[in-house]
Design a protein around this motif. Sequence first.
Motif, PDB file in Angstrom:
ATOM      1  N   ILE A 139       0.831  -1.209   0.000  1.00 36.88           N
ATOM      2  CA  ILE A 139       0.000   0.000   0.000  1.00 36.88           C
ATOM      3  C   ILE A 139       0.864   1.256   0.000  1.00 36.88           C
ATOM      4  O   ILE A 139       0.511   2.265  -0.627  1.00 36.88           O
ATOM      5  N   GLN A 140       2.031   1.212   0.670  1.00 35.92           N
ATOM      6  CA  GLN A 140       2.912   2.375   0.737  1.00 35.92           C
ATOM      7  C   GLN A 140       3.996   2.370  -0.348  1.00 35.92           C
ATOM      8  O   GLN A 140       4.915   3.173  -0.313  1.00 35.92           O
ATOM      9  N   SER A 141       3.860   1.495  -1.292  1.00 35.71           N
ATOM     10  CA  SER A 141       4.859   1.400  -2.369  1.00 35.71           C
ATOM     11  C   SER A 141       4.651   2.501  -3.395  1.00 35.71           C
ATOM     12  O   SER A 141       3.595   3.150  -3.455  1.00 35.71           O
ATOM     13  N   LYS A 142       5.656   2.694  -4.218  1.00 32.41           N
ATOM     14  CA  LYS A 142       5.572   3.713  -5.265  1.00 32.41           C
ATOM     15  C   LYS A 142       4.463   3.388  -6.260  1.00 32.41           C
ATOM     16  O   LYS A 142       3.810   4.297  -6.810  1.00 32.41           O
ATOM     17  N   LEU A 143       4.263   2.101  -6.497  1.00 35.95           N
ATOM     18  CA  LEU A 143       3.222   1.694  -7.451  1.00 35.95           C
ATOM     19  C   LEU A 143       1.862   2.251  -7.047  1.00 35.95           C
ATOM     20  O   LEU A 143       1.153   2.848  -7.871  1.00 35.95           O
ATOM     21  N   LEU A 188      -2.401  15.289  -7.852  1.00 36.15           N
ATOM     22  CA  LEU A 188      -1.856  15.945  -6.652  1.00 36.15           C
ATOM     23  C   LEU A 188      -0.511  16.584  -6.963  1.00 36.15           C
ATOM     24  O   LEU A 188       0.315  16.011  -7.692  1.00 36.15           O
ATOM     25  N   ASP A 189      -0.270  17.719  -6.384  1.00 29.01           N
ATOM     26  CA  ASP A 189       0.996  18.430  -6.593  1.00 29.01           C
ATOM     27  C   ASP A 189       1.972  18.125  -5.463  1.00 29.01           C
ATOM     28  O   ASP A 189       2.474  19.001  -4.779  1.00 29.01           O
ATOM     29  N   ILE A 190       2.205  16.862  -5.230  1.00 26.30           N
ATOM     30  CA  ILE A 190       3.148  16.415  -4.209  1.00 26.30           C
ATOM     31  C   ILE A 190       3.942  15.236  -4.727  1.00 26.30           C
ATOM     32  O   ILE A 190       3.541  14.579  -5.689  1.00 26.30           O
ATOM     33  N   SER A 191       5.080  14.983  -4.093  1.00 26.42           N
ATOM     34  CA  SER A 191       5.926  13.864  -4.501  1.00 26.42           C
ATOM     35  C   SER A 191       5.520  12.590  -3.764  1.00 26.42           C
ATOM     36  O   SER A 191       4.744  12.620  -2.801  1.00 26.42           O
ATOM     37  N   TYR A 192       6.085  11.486  -4.212  1.00 23.65           N
ATOM     38  CA  TYR A 192       5.841  10.202  -3.553  1.00 23.65           C
ATOM     39  C   TYR A 192       6.282  10.253  -2.097  1.00 23.65           C
ATOM     40  O   TYR A 192       5.572   9.786  -1.190  1.00 23.65           O
ATOM     41  N   GLU A 193       7.498  10.831  -1.844  1.00 21.21           N
ATOM     42  CA  GLU A 193       8.026  10.880  -0.482  1.00 21.21           C
ATOM     43  C   GLU A 193       7.121  11.702   0.437  1.00 21.21           C
ATOM     44  O   GLU A 193       6.895  11.339   1.590  1.00 21.21           O
ATOM     45  N   GLU A 194       6.596  12.813  -0.064  1.00 20.99           N
ATOM     46  CA  GLU A 194       5.716  13.658   0.747  1.00 20.99           C
ATOM     47  C   GLU A 194       4.423  12.936   1.094  1.00 20.99           C
ATOM     48  O   GLU A 194       3.933  13.017   2.218  1.00 20.99           O
ATOM     49  N   LEU A 195       3.877  12.222   0.106  1.00 23.50           N
ATOM     50  CA  LEU A 195       2.634  11.494   0.372  1.00 23.50           C
ATOM     51  C   LEU A 195       2.875  10.339   1.339  1.00 23.50           C
ATOM     52  O   LEU A 195       2.063  10.103   2.243  1.00 23.50           O
ATOM     53  N   LYS A 196       3.998   9.650   1.163  1.00 21.13           N
ATOM     54  CA  LYS A 196       4.282   8.500   2.034  1.00 21.13           C
ATOM     55  C   LYS A 196       4.387   8.928   3.496  1.00 21.13           C
ATOM     56  O   LYS A 196       3.976   8.191   4.395  1.00 21.13           O
ATOM     57  N   LYS A 197       4.961  10.145   3.742  1.00 21.79           N
ATOM     58  CA  LYS A 197       5.081  10.641   5.113  1.00 21.79           C
ATOM     59  C   LYS A 197       3.716  10.814   5.767  1.00 21.79           C
ATOM     60  O   LYS A 197       3.601  10.750   6.995  1.00 21.79           O
ATOM     61  N   ASN A 198       2.709  11.053   4.964  1.00 19.42           N
ATOM     62  CA  ASN A 198       1.377  11.344   5.491  1.00 19.42           C
ATOM     63  C   ASN A 198       0.410  10.169   5.359  1.00 19.42           C
ATOM     64  O   ASN A 198      -0.804  10.336   5.497  1.00 19.42           O
ATOM     65  N   VAL A 199       0.964   8.994   5.084  1.00 19.16           N
ATOM     66  CA  VAL A 199       0.148   7.784   4.997  1.00 19.16           C
ATOM     67  C   VAL A 199       0.662   6.770   6.010  1.00 19.16           C
ATOM     68  O   VAL A 199       1.864   6.493   6.069  1.00 19.16           O
ATOM     69  N   ASN A 224      -9.534   7.188   0.157  1.00 15.31           N
ATOM     70  CA  ASN A 224     -10.401   6.360  -0.693  1.00 15.31           C
ATOM     71  C   ASN A 224      -9.692   5.936  -1.968  1.00 15.31           C
ATOM     72  O   ASN A 224      -9.826   4.793  -2.435  1.00 15.31           O
ATOM     73  N   GLU A 225      -8.896   6.870  -2.537  1.00 17.10           N
ATOM     74  CA  GLU A 225      -8.204   6.554  -3.779  1.00 17.10           C
ATOM     75  C   GLU A 225      -7.119   5.505  -3.563  1.00 17.10           C
ATOM     76  O   GLU A 225      -6.935   4.596  -4.400  1.00 17.10           O
ATOM     77  N   ILE A 226      -6.401   5.598  -2.449  1.00 17.66           N
ATOM     78  CA  ILE A 226      -5.367   4.591  -2.147  1.00 17.66           C
ATOM     79  C   ILE A 226      -6.012   3.222  -2.022  1.00 17.66           C
ATOM     80  O   ILE A 226      -5.512   2.218  -2.565  1.00 17.66           O
ATOM     81  N   ALA A 227      -7.128   3.135  -1.323  1.00 15.05           N
ATOM     82  CA  ALA A 227      -7.826   1.850  -1.154  1.00 15.05           C
ATOM     83  C   ALA A 227      -8.297   1.309  -2.501  1.00 15.05           C
ATOM     84  O   ALA A 227      -8.172   0.101  -2.802  1.00 15.05           O
ATOM     85  N   SER A 228      -8.810   2.211  -3.338  1.00 18.08           N
ATOM     86  CA  SER A 228      -9.322   1.784  -4.643  1.00 18.08           C
ATOM     87  C   SER A 228      -8.198   1.310  -5.549  1.00 18.08           C
ATOM     88  O   SER A 228      -8.303   0.266  -6.220  1.00 18.08           O
ATOM     89  N   VAL A 229      -7.095   2.070  -5.579  1.00 16.20           N
ATOM     90  CA  VAL A 229      -5.950   1.689  -6.411  1.00 16.20           C
ATOM     91  C   VAL A 229      -5.365   0.370  -5.936  1.00 16.20           C
ATOM     92  O   VAL A 229      -5.047  -0.526  -6.753  1.00 16.20           O
ATOM     93  N   PHE A 230      -5.244   0.204  -4.650  1.00 16.24           N
ATOM     94  CA  PHE A 230      -4.687  -1.034  -4.110  1.00 16.24           C
ATOM     95  C   PHE A 230      -5.583  -2.214  -4.459  1.00 16.24           C
ATOM     96  O   PHE A 230      -5.095  -3.282  -4.847  1.00 16.24           O
ATOM     97  N   LEU A 244       1.079   4.564  -4.500  1.00 15.14           N
ATOM     98  CA  LEU A 244       1.007   5.985  -4.165  1.00 15.14           C
ATOM     99  C   LEU A 244       1.191   6.874  -5.391  1.00 15.14           C
ATOM    100  O   LEU A 244       0.526   7.917  -5.515  1.00 15.14           O
ATOM    101  N   ASN A 245       2.100   6.503  -6.286  1.00 12.67           N
ATOM    102  CA  ASN A 245       2.265   7.307  -7.509  1.00 12.67           C
ATOM    103  C   ASN A 245       1.000   7.261  -8.367  1.00 12.67           C
ATOM    104  O   ASN A 245       0.631   8.250  -9.009  1.00 12.67           O
ATOM    105  N   LYS A 246       0.345   6.090  -8.398  1.00  9.20           N
ATOM    106  CA  LYS A 246      -0.913   5.963  -9.136  1.00  9.20           C
ATOM    107  C   LYS A 246      -1.982   6.858  -8.518  1.00  9.20           C
ATOM    108  O   LYS A 246      -2.770   7.503  -9.224  1.00  9.20           O
ATOM    109  N   THR A 247      -1.979   6.925  -7.173  1.00 12.56           N
ATOM    110  CA  THR A 247      -2.934   7.784  -6.459  1.00 12.56           C
ATOM    111  C   THR A 247      -2.689   9.247  -6.810  1.00 12.56           C
ATOM    112  O   THR A 247      -3.630  10.012  -7.075  1.00 12.56           O
TER     113      THR A 247
END
Length: 449
Positions: free
Chosen positions: A80-84, A95-106, A134-140, A86-89
């Motif tokens: 769930i916290q992988s680049k696959l 979103l105007d954020i990077s993978y690392e920024e999103l991962k910090k908040n998940v 919701n999007e992370i859950a759906s993508v996963f 989160l980047n898809k999300t």
Amino acid sequence: MEEFNILEFLKYYWNKILIVAIVTLLGLILSIVYTAKIQVPVYEAKTSLVLVNNMGENTTITTTDITINKNLVSTYREIIQSKLILNKTIENLNLDISYEELKKNVKVGNVEDTEIILIYVYNEDARLSRKIANEIASVFESEIVGIFNIENISIIDEATVGEEPYNVHVLKQIVLGTGLGFVLSSIIIAICFYFDDTVKNESDAERELGVPILGAVPKYKEKVSSGKASDLIICKDSKSGISEAIRTLRTNLQFSSIDRKIKTILVTSSVPGEGKSFVASNLAVALANSGQRVLLVDCDIRKGRQHRIFGSPNKKGLSNLLLEDVAQVYRTYINESDVPNLYLMFKGVTPPNPSELLNSDKNKKLVSSLSNNFDIIIFDSAPINGLADSLVMSTLVDGVIIVTACKETSKTLLKTVKKDLENVGANILGIVLNRTDTNKSKYYGHYYQ
């Protein structure tokens, strides 16, 4: 550094209570300001997934299925916290954020002993945090099929967001801020007390130095109309606590030496500002009031101020006299005061060599001549620390009084002064503790055996 005395600490702490109150109040104010103006509120969105059995028409869930699913939970948490995922999300929501920024908040967790996975998303925007969760859950859910070629994920709940920011706890933060201010100020005061080397009371001075306490003079706070405190308290207010303390000092001096009469007394201190001139002048008045013929000599010829205390000009004095024929002219340097039986000799001009003048044969002859003409002579001398003046004078008098300021004078320094006096053979009569906190002292009427 000294032994921690709880009773003395409580007294010390009470004297600093205003500091505690201010720092505690500051902690309260800062916590309110931080909570209201500085802290960024962050909202928490939470959604939940469950691993389900997917065995076609066989709907029976076996123990083996449950065990396999539980083992997959840890793997799924990492996926769930992988680049696959989160980047898809990020791409789907633009979103105007990077993978690392999103991962910090998940944050991904699970309910213990279950197959339920929990996804937490933190963001300053409550609606956005819910959309991301919701999007992370759906993508996963869709991507896991391609990874494991199985469909065993089901979304239990859509993401929900609390009405209040998860990181803002107003009451708790205010209590913590206030408590931190109180604890911090208390710790600082305790540390200051532990390392405080000053003389705090009569017992402290007597215990540390091993010399008697001749008197304890309380603080004097009243101001005269000119805005300056009157030094001659015993003349101005004969019934005050200070006047009583000075009279007690006068009485205790009579018991300070049984073997011989004390006629010449040097009053000194460790450092400037401890009140030696104040004590010397008031003591001289008290002695004169008892009917004795008293001479007060200002031998602090560097910065003496007896002429200011008595409101007289300093045109000539001790330093001038020591340049002349002492035996012939010393009487002309003695001034009468407004107090019956009290006579004064001021310091005179400041010479370039005070110690040499005081150590001269002329000064020794002067002290001897004066002793023959007065019942008692008080010499107001310079502070001892760093100066030889008082050490020189201490060898010419019958006894020395050390004036020390309560809660101001270092015990280490006071011990050094005592040692310096003992090294030159001075007779230390005792200590006068000046500026004590109370108007009464247990040393009043103290009998020295």
